[in-house]
Write a protein that holds these residues in place. Sequence first.
Motif, PDB file in Angstrom:
ATOM      1  N   VAL A 341     -41.365 -29.253  19.949  1.00  0.00           N
ATOM      2  CA  VAL A 341     -40.869 -27.934  19.288  1.00  0.00           C
ATOM      3  C   VAL A 341     -39.576 -28.611  18.498  1.00  0.00           C
ATOM      4  O   VAL A 341     -39.661 -28.651  17.331  1.00  0.00           O
ATOM      5  CB  VAL A 341     -40.368 -26.840  20.069  1.00  0.00           C
ATOM      6  CG1 VAL A 341     -39.536 -26.048  19.319  1.00  0.00           C
ATOM      7  CG2 VAL A 341     -41.509 -26.038  20.609  1.00  0.00           C
ATOM      8  N   GLU A 345     -39.678 -28.964  14.547  1.00  0.00           N
ATOM      9  CA  GLU A 345     -38.731 -28.080  13.684  1.00  0.00           C
ATOM     10  C   GLU A 345     -37.842 -29.041  12.886  1.00  0.00           C
ATOM     11  O   GLU A 345     -37.520 -28.633  11.529  1.00  0.00           O
ATOM     12  CB  GLU A 345     -37.664 -27.354  14.881  1.00  0.00           C
ATOM     13  CG  GLU A 345     -38.620 -25.945  15.358  1.00  0.00           C
ATOM     14  CD  GLU A 345     -37.576 -25.007  16.128  1.00  0.00           C
ATOM     15  OE1 GLU A 345     -36.496 -25.587  16.631  1.00  0.00           O
ATOM     16  OE2 GLU A 345     -38.053 -23.863  16.173  1.00  0.00           O
ATOM     17  N   LYS A 363     -37.321 -20.617  12.058  1.00  0.00           N
ATOM     18  CA  LYS A 363     -38.347 -19.425  12.221  1.00  0.00           C
ATOM     19  C   LYS A 363     -38.009 -18.200  11.169  1.00  0.00           C
ATOM     20  O   LYS A 363     -39.041 -17.893  10.681  1.00  0.00           O
ATOM     21  CB  LYS A 363     -37.745 -18.783  13.409  1.00  0.00           C
ATOM     22  CG  LYS A 363     -38.590 -17.729  14.126  1.00  0.00           C
ATOM     23  CD  LYS A 363     -38.446 -17.113  15.389  1.00  0.00           C
ATOM     24  CE  LYS A 363     -38.654 -15.645  15.456  1.00  0.00           C
ATOM     25  NZ  LYS A 363     -38.141 -14.844  16.872  1.00  0.00           N
ATOM     26  N   ARG A 533     -45.101 -24.384  20.769  1.00  0.00           N
ATOM     27  CA  ARG A 533     -44.416 -23.107  21.443  1.00  0.00           C
ATOM     28  C   ARG A 533     -45.285 -22.807  22.575  1.00  0.00           C
ATOM     29  O   ARG A 533     -44.720 -22.000  23.390  1.00  0.00           O
ATOM     30  CB  ARG A 533     -44.105 -22.232  20.217  1.00  0.00           C
ATOM     31  CG  ARG A 533     -42.554 -22.448  19.526  1.00  0.00           C
ATOM     32  CD  ARG A 533     -42.577 -21.354  18.452  1.00  0.00           C
ATOM     33  NE  ARG A 533     -41.334 -21.992  17.602  1.00  0.00           N
ATOM     34  CZ  ARG A 533     -41.014 -21.478  16.508  1.00  0.00           C
ATOM     35  NH1 ARG A 533     -42.069 -20.689  15.878  1.00  0.00           N
ATOM     36  NH2 ARG A 533     -39.857 -21.550  15.822  1.00  0.00           N
ATOM     37  N   ARG A 534     -46.464 -22.760  22.260  1.00  0.00           N
ATOM     38  CA  ARG A 534     -47.648 -22.192  23.143  1.00  0.00           C
ATOM     39  C   ARG A 534     -47.268 -22.851  24.592  1.00  0.00           C
ATOM     40  O   ARG A 534     -47.470 -22.209  25.650  1.00  0.00           O
ATOM     41  CB  ARG A 534     -49.107 -22.456  22.655  1.00  0.00           C
ATOM     42  CG  ARG A 534     -49.642 -21.539  21.886  1.00  0.00           C
ATOM     43  CD  ARG A 534     -50.775 -22.085  21.255  1.00  0.00           C
ATOM     44  NE  ARG A 534     -51.674 -20.848  20.748  1.00  0.00           N
ATOM     45  CZ  ARG A 534     -52.929 -20.830  20.266  1.00  0.00           C
ATOM     46  NH1 ARG A 534     -53.608 -22.078  20.401  1.00  0.00           N
ATOM     47  NH2 ARG A 534     -53.417 -20.014  20.102  1.00  0.00           N
ATOM     48  N   VAL A 537     -44.281 -21.279  26.128  1.00  0.00           N
ATOM     49  CA  VAL A 537     -44.709 -19.975  26.312  1.00  0.00           C
ATOM     50  C   VAL A 537     -45.557 -19.522  27.516  1.00  0.00           C
ATOM     51  O   VAL A 537     -45.231 -18.828  28.257  1.00  0.00           O
ATOM     52  CB  VAL A 537     -44.780 -18.926  25.166  1.00  0.00           C
ATOM     53  CG1 VAL A 537     -45.312 -17.532  25.515  1.00  0.00           C
ATOM     54  CG2 VAL A 537     -43.920 -19.007  24.129  1.00  0.00           C
ATOM     55  N   TYR A 554     -39.056 -16.084  21.471  1.00  0.00           N
ATOM     56  CA  TYR A 554     -39.358 -17.549  21.292  1.00  0.00           C
ATOM     57  C   TYR A 554     -40.245 -17.940  20.035  1.00  0.00           C
ATOM     58  O   TYR A 554     -40.154 -18.966  19.561  1.00  0.00           O
ATOM     59  CB  TYR A 554     -40.024 -18.193  22.456  1.00  0.00           C
ATOM     60  CG  TYR A 554     -40.206 -19.579  22.475  1.00  0.00           C
ATOM     61  CD1 TYR A 554     -38.439 -20.421  22.764  1.00  0.00           C
ATOM     62  CD2 TYR A 554     -40.969 -20.481  22.355  1.00  0.00           C
ATOM     63  CE1 TYR A 554     -38.469 -21.542  22.879  1.00  0.00           C
ATOM     64  CE2 TYR A 554     -40.889 -21.931  22.338  1.00  0.00           C
ATOM     65  CZ  TYR A 554     -39.639 -22.413  22.646  1.00  0.00           C
ATOM     66  OH  TYR A 554     -39.736 -23.819  22.496  1.00  0.00           O
TER      67      TYR A 554
END
Length: 629
Positions: A341, A345, A363, A533-534, A537, A554
Amino acid sequence: MPVTPGARLGPTEIIAAIGAGGTGEVYRARDSRLRIEGSSLAALRRISWLMVVCVIAGIALAAEQRSIEDFLRNFSDEWVRLNPNVAASTRYFSGQEQDRFEQQLTSYTPQAKSQRLELARRGLSELARFDRDKLNDVQRVSADLVTYQLQNVIEGAKYEDYDFALNQFNGANVGLVNVLTVTHPMRTPKDAANYVARLRQVGARMTESIAECRQSAAKGFIPPRFILQATITQMARFIETPPGQNPFVLTFNERASSISALAPSDRAALVAQAEAIVKTDVYPRWREAIAYLESLLPRSDDNAGLWRFEGGAEAYTYALKSATSTHLKADEIHQIGLTQVARIEGEMDGILRRLGRTQGSVKDRIAQLKKDLAYPLTEDGRTQIMAEVNAILADAQRRSALQFDRRPRGPVIAQPFPRFREANAAGQYAPPPLDGSRPAVFQIPLRPERMTKFGLRTLTYHETVPGHHFQIGLMNENPLLPRFRQARVFGGTPAITEGWALYAERLAAESGWYADDPEGLLGQLDAELFRARRLVVDTGLHAKRWTRQQAIDYGIETSEVERYVAMPGQATAYMVGELKILELRDRAKAILKDRFNERAFHNAVLAPGTVPLELLEQEVNRYIRAASH
């Protein structure tokens, strides 16, 4: 042993004859067997024992090779016969036997599941009798693959209650519709009649699923309240239209209209039967299921992860192993996600700044970009986005010729999901059957969040070319693979299937497909960020006691978070698989240097089909060794 002059001898008789001695004088080979022509066997003593042993070993090896091929073929056939849905969607058999399965739906009863489980145990036991060292490469991979898959089936049976039979993403309420409206063959009048025969069984299958839910709930396995509510809402929408407008009827009428040999009057009669079945059987069973799910709401809560159940940690460990085909722990996967991540990003921030988008978090800026690139939320907008998908797909076919010398011959088409599924569905690829009687199908959910040009190219690449369609379509058409591997009859391996599709997304970016499209490149990075992100999460929800809202905050949309709750672990397969393929590519480049060929590497990754990552690594290492000489 006595030997008759002129007798044909097998390997056992040759050894016995040599050991016993004799007076034969002449022998010669004919039809791969030794023929004794004299009254003496003395000449046999002059044959090199080494030669004889080699002949016997060769015959024995050939026999064993034929034996495992026969076993795998016969066992796979037996397995498919217990899974009519697999038989119908893959067109696995032929003639009357295939026709019989295309009139059936796979049963969900405990007895049927027990029968499949016992077959898996027997298959695993019989497979263990074969010596892997005596098999050729294709046979060895096949044996190892089936062993892995049957072990997964047997271990997974311990955790069936954790997978509620009715849910918004992959429950029977979704699967039954998909089986008929997407994968059922529809080319002949008989196919149309078989559709109606299968539709008559939908109510019974739903009743079985309700019974399965009752059994799970009696043991305390109840989905979170928000999953129950999402499922109830979806099922209620499915039955809100008159029966004649239900997907079971509308899709059938549309597909059957393309059958030139089906008279309009006959089609109308079959459509009328389908409508009557939906009215008198399907809708009542859906209402019964909705009522049952509503009765569970007072007993449910909003705790999202498997940790809430006794044995939940073990169930999640199994889910991660099944999805990734590795032994990575939840904490390890969580950390991989956090690292990825941060990396992605950073890359996205640089591109956004070059586009003059500097205010807010990554985001927030991406959310605004999605709005700026949105299609109208109208029927015209839906037409526009599907036209764009088709254009992207055609362009990808042209571009992919530079990276691949093997591409599927069969086509893939794009179509939207039926309206009742839009709110919960993700992009989905349905493979073609083995006989090519229908194309592969890419389905896209046209809900408001997805009605944007942002990320559309990347989604199309993932689901079609050079993603799922290249990996699964090529496997489907590969004549060197046994039929069960072509059709994935024992199930898929998410890490390679989804890992390849995510790798395909990155490959398009690396290959300059977005050279004049910075927003498209951001879409590719955003899709990769989504998969990173998965990791965070999914493990957060099931191992670290995250709430649903934490996961949404998130950066994951609500329907996706609810997907991870309904399908623990599956979301981790994508990036774990992609990172493994990238690792193998880096290894091949480092070892082969100037000999590295991208097309050859892709052939090595795609040739085995759907295999766990450990087997994939073995096959790529074999390619590297061969290319080194």
